[in-house]
Structure formats: structure tokens, C-alpha cells
Design an enzyme around this catalytic site. Structure first.
Site, short mmCIF file in Angstrom:
data_model
loop_
_atom_site.label_atom_id
_atom_site.label_comp_id
_atom_site.label_asym_id
_atom_site.label_seq_id
_atom_site.Cartn_x
_atom_site.Cartn_y
_atom_site.Cartn_z
CB CYS A 1 -80.16 -4.46 12.40
SG CYS A 1 -80.32 -5.84 10.98
CG HIS B 1 -82.08 -5.44 18.05
ND1 HIS B 1 -82.24 -4.53 17.12
CD2 HIS B 1 -81.60 -6.53 17.53
CE1 HIS B 1 -81.98 -5.11 15.94
NE2 HIS B 1 -81.41 -6.38 16.32
CD GLU C 1 -82.76 -6.42 23.31
OE1 GLU C 1 -83.27 -7.26 22.32
OE2 GLU C 1 -82.89 -5.18 23.26
CE LYS D 1 -86.07 -5.37 15.39
NZ LYS D 1 -85.57 -4.44 16.58
CG HIS E 1 -85.21 -7.07 11.83
ND1 HIS E 1 -84.91 -5.72 12.15
CD2 HIS E 1 -83.87 -7.78 12.44
CE1 HIS E 1 -83.43 -5.49 12.48
NE2 HIS E 1 -82.84 -6.81 12.64
CG PHE F 1 -75.18 -9.16 10.75
CD1 PHE F 1 -75.67 -9.61 11.63
CD2 PHE F 1 -75.33 -9.95 9.65
CE1 PHE F 1 -76.52 -10.72 11.82
CE2 PHE F 1 -76.07 -11.09 9.43
CZ PHE F 1 -76.54 -11.48 10.43
#
Lengths: 82, 412
Positions: free
Chosen positions: B163, B303, B314, B336, B341, B400
């Protein structure tokens, strides 16, 4: 039994779908490579779609002999009748 | 550091809220959600039956034969790239092909082509596998097809970091220009993974609870009721250009891509570092590379995917990276909440939103913020104006594998 013209018309639809060539241009005397600009990858797709549509087997060895639309239509007619 | 300035001179997208940049930006400012029930029959067997699919199907836009030779991820990428290319004015300009590059990312690649062809193999045998399957499904296919479309010969790349991929492509484009390898680089990300296999595999990470009945409410970053992310699809592209090249042709300039921070957690394959150290460092590096102070940062597009832990971690990383005062003064948002996403395209779409926020001096809202988590930061629940003058903003993407990429932009 499908007529030559019916087979040609169905094959023309496949060539149109795969390669974007106007179906009216796909006439018996036209060469797939020289006249219609169907490349080798597209030809594989056309063959597979034709096998499904016409319920025939088109062996890989045979594909190189199918230079014109007429060759392909004749092969399909023979395969359907055989 | 006196590096070549890298400018953003073109934008393109096809997103869950619009088929191009103007409709997407208007929808984001209006707080419109692109999350809908999935119309495919296969969704019935899944616990999550919602997604943010693109507003305009790419096959309605692209020439039919072109479209059938591309995976959906490649179709979306090409639509976005052609818009950005036209927007930049470079389509009508003399561009040296050997100084023109592409960096187009994807998180998952041509997964729909791979799986559709596997279905054909199982059901009908090997002859029914498309001869185009490999050039369609390879992850570099969108980048390569964009390169072909615009004639790029300086290098065509596909960064893959889950991502964070979209932001990593932007970072690579900045590097290519600063290292003198290219004058113009078309950068971005694309993703088309709304398919039962990825959806089943993401399983418990996707928003599921009762949100199938209220899809537009499902993506809710920093809201206490958040319960996972909503899968989105789409593509976004930025045209990056050296200042010298852009000035010479009198290009329209949206913003400056001023710096990038790329770090790795080296902690766990799926879990982020619990202290957010990698994310913190990414933001610090981006600011340092851009020559910015924390107090220069007026806005961050986070994010924040709407997961219980990630959103809060975050926020902590932002405080640690910028310090309390600067962190509290900036306007934070997560688009988002509207787009879902987009995985490997997320960084690109959100960078596009940051660029437009700096240009138009307005931050799109974080919708669904009904019961906000106390993160001590100023989240824009409604769209928010930014002041005049020189401003900077960050876009964060984490993936990831422990990838963290922050991009710093400055107003033009």
C-alpha cells in the site's frame, strides 16, 4: 447446416471482437496477416474463439495453413461436415 | 542541499468518486463517498459485500481492442495517464523520448487476469488460456503500456511495496529527475483487486460488521466506530518535471514535489512497528530532503485506512515526527473515508489530492467522523480552507512488509 456466408459472418464478428477490424472487411479473399493486420497473438485468440463458436478442433499444425478468411471458412465447413 | 526542483505539471485519475480529475476533486470537496454494494454475484458468499469501485468503467472510455489487451489495472492506469499527459501539455510539446520516464506502481498487479485465466484453464483446458495473459498480468504491464502510449525511453519502472507503492513511484520519479536521468517522469499507481480472492484473503481486515447496509458509512478513519478498511480500485498519475524543463516551455505548475522519505520498519511482515518509528522517520526524512521545518507543514493527507490500531498509531507518529506544536497546528484528513483504500494506487490518489489542496487552498473532509477518537490533532470533519502564502503538505503511505513512504509537497 450453416452456409458459407453464415460461417464467414460469424468469423468476421470474432475477428472484429479480437482485433477491432470492421466485420465488413473480413471477406473470403482477405489474408489475415497481409490484408487484415491480424498479428500472431490475435490469431491464436481468433482460433480459440472459432473453436468454441463452431464446435470444431483447429489443430495448431493447421493454423499456419489458414492464410485467408476463405481458408478458415473452408476448414470450418469441412470440420463441421466431417 | 541544492537539488533540482521537481514540479508537478500534470494530473490524471479515474477513481471511485469520478472518472477524471475535475469530477474526483469536486466529489472529494463535497464529501461524496464512492463506496457501494458490489453488484457481482460472487459477493453474496463473502462477509464483506461493499467496495469502492471506479465511478466510470475504463472499458467505456478506452478503445475496445486496446482495452481487451490490458488487465483492468492496466486499463485504469492508461485512462489516468492519458489525462495527466494531456493536462501537462506535453502531448503537444517536443519531448526528448530518452529524457522521458515512467514509474507506475501497483500493489497486487494483474490479479483479475491471472485468476480469470486460471478459471479458464481448470474449466476448459490449457488452450483456453489467453496468449496475452502474461503481458496483461505482469505487474509492470501498466507502466510498460503507459511508456508505449507516450513514447518513454528514459526508463520504465514499477515499484512494488504493497500500500506504499504509489508513493514509492513518486519518490522514484523525484530521484530520477534529481539524478539527471530524466527531465519528465510520469508517476503514479493503479489497482484493480475487487475480486473474490483478494477480498476473501483480506477477510477480517475489511470493514464488515453491519456496514454492508450502509456502505457510504463504512470507511471512517479516526471515528470510534471504525472496523476496518474498504477496498477501493482506481488509478492516479502525476507528471513530474524538472523546473528547468517546465520553465523552458512555460508549463502550468500545480505544486513542487519537494522531497520523499522512504523507510522500512524491519519489524513484522504485516504489523507496523507499534511505536510507529518507521513512519515517524519517513516524515522526518521527507521534510529534511525538502528543506522544510515542521512548522511549514499546513496539511497532511494521512494513510489512515479506518483500522482500529493503524489510525491511532499514525497520529502518534505525526506528533513524534513534527513535534506537538506543529502537529496540532496542521489540518489532517483522510480521503480514504470517501475513496476507500486503493492499495498500490492510494499514495498516488492522495498525493493528487494534496497537490490540489495546496493549489486551491482547500482540504477535503474526512467524512463519517461522528464520534472522533481523541488523537489530539485537528482532523477536518468538513472541508477546510488553507491560508495564502508558501505552504507545505505531506502525504503518508504505509504498506505490508513495513514500507513507509512520505512525500513532501510545497505550493508553487
Amino acid at each position: 447446416m450453416a452456409t458459407t456466408e453464415e460461417i464467414r459472418a460469424d468469423l468476421a464478428d470474432i475477428v472484429n471482437e479480437v482485433a477491432g477490424i470492421p466485420a465488413d472487411d473480413v471477406q473470403l479473399d482477405k489474408s489475415f496477416v497481409d490484408d487484415l493486420d491480424v498479428d500472431s497473438l490475435s490469431m491464436v485468440e481468433v482460433v480459440v474463439a472459432a473453436e468454441e463458436k463452431f464446435d470444431v478442433k483447429i489443430p495448431d499444425d493447421e493454423v499456419k495453413n489458414l492464410k485467408t478468411v476463405g481458408d478458415a471458412v473452408a476448414f470450418i465447413e469441412r470440420a463441421q461436415n466431417g | 542541499m541544492s537539488a533540482t526542483r521537481v514540479l508537478v505539471t500534470g494530473l490524471g485519475t479515474t477513481s471511485p468518486v469520478g472518472g477524471d480529475v475535475p469530477t474526483t476533486w469536486a466529489a472529494l470537496l463535497a464529501g461524496q463517498s464512492g463506496v457501494r454494494p458490489i453488484k457481482h454475484e460472487w459477493a453474496e458468499q463473502l462477509p464483506t459485500q461493499i467496495a469502492a469501485e471506479v465511478a466510470v468503467d475504463p472499458t467505456d472510455v478506452l478503445e475496445r481492442v486496446k482495452a481487451r489487451r490490458l488487465d483492468r489495472s492496466g486499463q485504469l492506469a492508461l485512462v489516468a495517464a492519458l489525462e495527466a499527459w494531456a493536462d501537462s501539455g506535453l502531448a503537444d510539446a517536443e519531448v526528448d523520448a530518452e529524457r522521458l520516464g515512467v514509474a507506475m506502481a501497483s500493489g497486487i498487479g494483474g490479479v483479475q487476469t491471472l485468476l480469470t485465466n486460471y478459471d479458464a484453464l481448470k474449466e476448459k483446458g490449457p488452450r483456453r488460456v489467453s496468449p496475452l495473459a502474461i503481458p496483461m498480468l505482469m505487474p509492470n504491464s501498466p507502466a510498460a503500456n503507459i511508456g508505449l502510449a507516450i513514447g518513454a525511453k528514459a526508463g520504465v519502472h514499477t515499484p512494488v511495496s504493497a500500500c506504499a507503492s504509489g508513493n514509492e513511484a513518486i519518490a522514484l520519479g523525484i530521484d530520477m529527475i534529481r539524478l539527471g536521468r530524466a527531465d519528465v517522469v510520469v508517476v503514479g499507481g493503479t489497482e484493480a483487486a475487487v475480486h473474490p480472492l483478494p477480498m476473501a484473503a483480506f477477510g477480517p481486515m475489511l470493514a464488515r460488521s453491519k456496514r454492508n447496509d450502509a456502505p457510504e458509512k463504512a470507511s471512517r478513519p479516526w471515528d470510534k466506530g471504525r472496523d476496518g478498511f474498504v477496498l477501493g480500485e482506481g488509478a492516479a498519475v502525476l507528471v513530474l518535471e524538472s523546473e528547468e524543463h517546465a520553465k523552458a516551455r512555460g508549463a502550468k505548475v500545480y505544486a513542487e514535489a519537494a522531497g520523499a522519505g522512504v523507510t522500512a520498519d524491519s519489524h513484522d511482515i504485516a504489523q507496523p512497528d507499534p511505536a510507529g518509528l518507521g513512519a515517524t522517520r519517513a516524515m522526518k526524512v521527507a521534510l529534511r530532503e525538502a528543506g522544510l521545518e515542521p512548522s511549514d507543514v499546513a496539511h497532511i493527507n494521512a494513510h489512515a485506512t479506518s483500522t482500529p490500531q493503524g489510525d491511532v498509531a499514525e497520529a502518534l507518529a505525526i506528533r513524534n515526527a513534527l513535534g506537538e506544536k506543529a502537529a496540532e497546528d496542521l489540518v489532517l484528513t483522510s480521503t480514504k473515508s470517501m475513496t476507500g483504500h486503493l492499495l498500490g494506487a492510494a499514495g498516488a490518489l492522495e498525493s493528487l489530492a494534496v497537490v490540489l489542496a495546496l493549489k486551491d487552498r482547500v482540504v477535503p473532509p474526512t467524512v463519517n467522523l461522528e464520534d472522533p477518537e481523541d488523537i489530539g490533532l485537528d482532523v477536518a470533519a468538513e472541508k477546510r480552507s488553507l491560508p495564502e502564502g508558501d505552504l507545505a503538505a505531506l502525504n503518508n503511505s504505509f504498506g505490508f512488509g513495513g514500507h513507509n513512504v512520505a512525500i513532501a509537497f510545497r505550493s508553487a
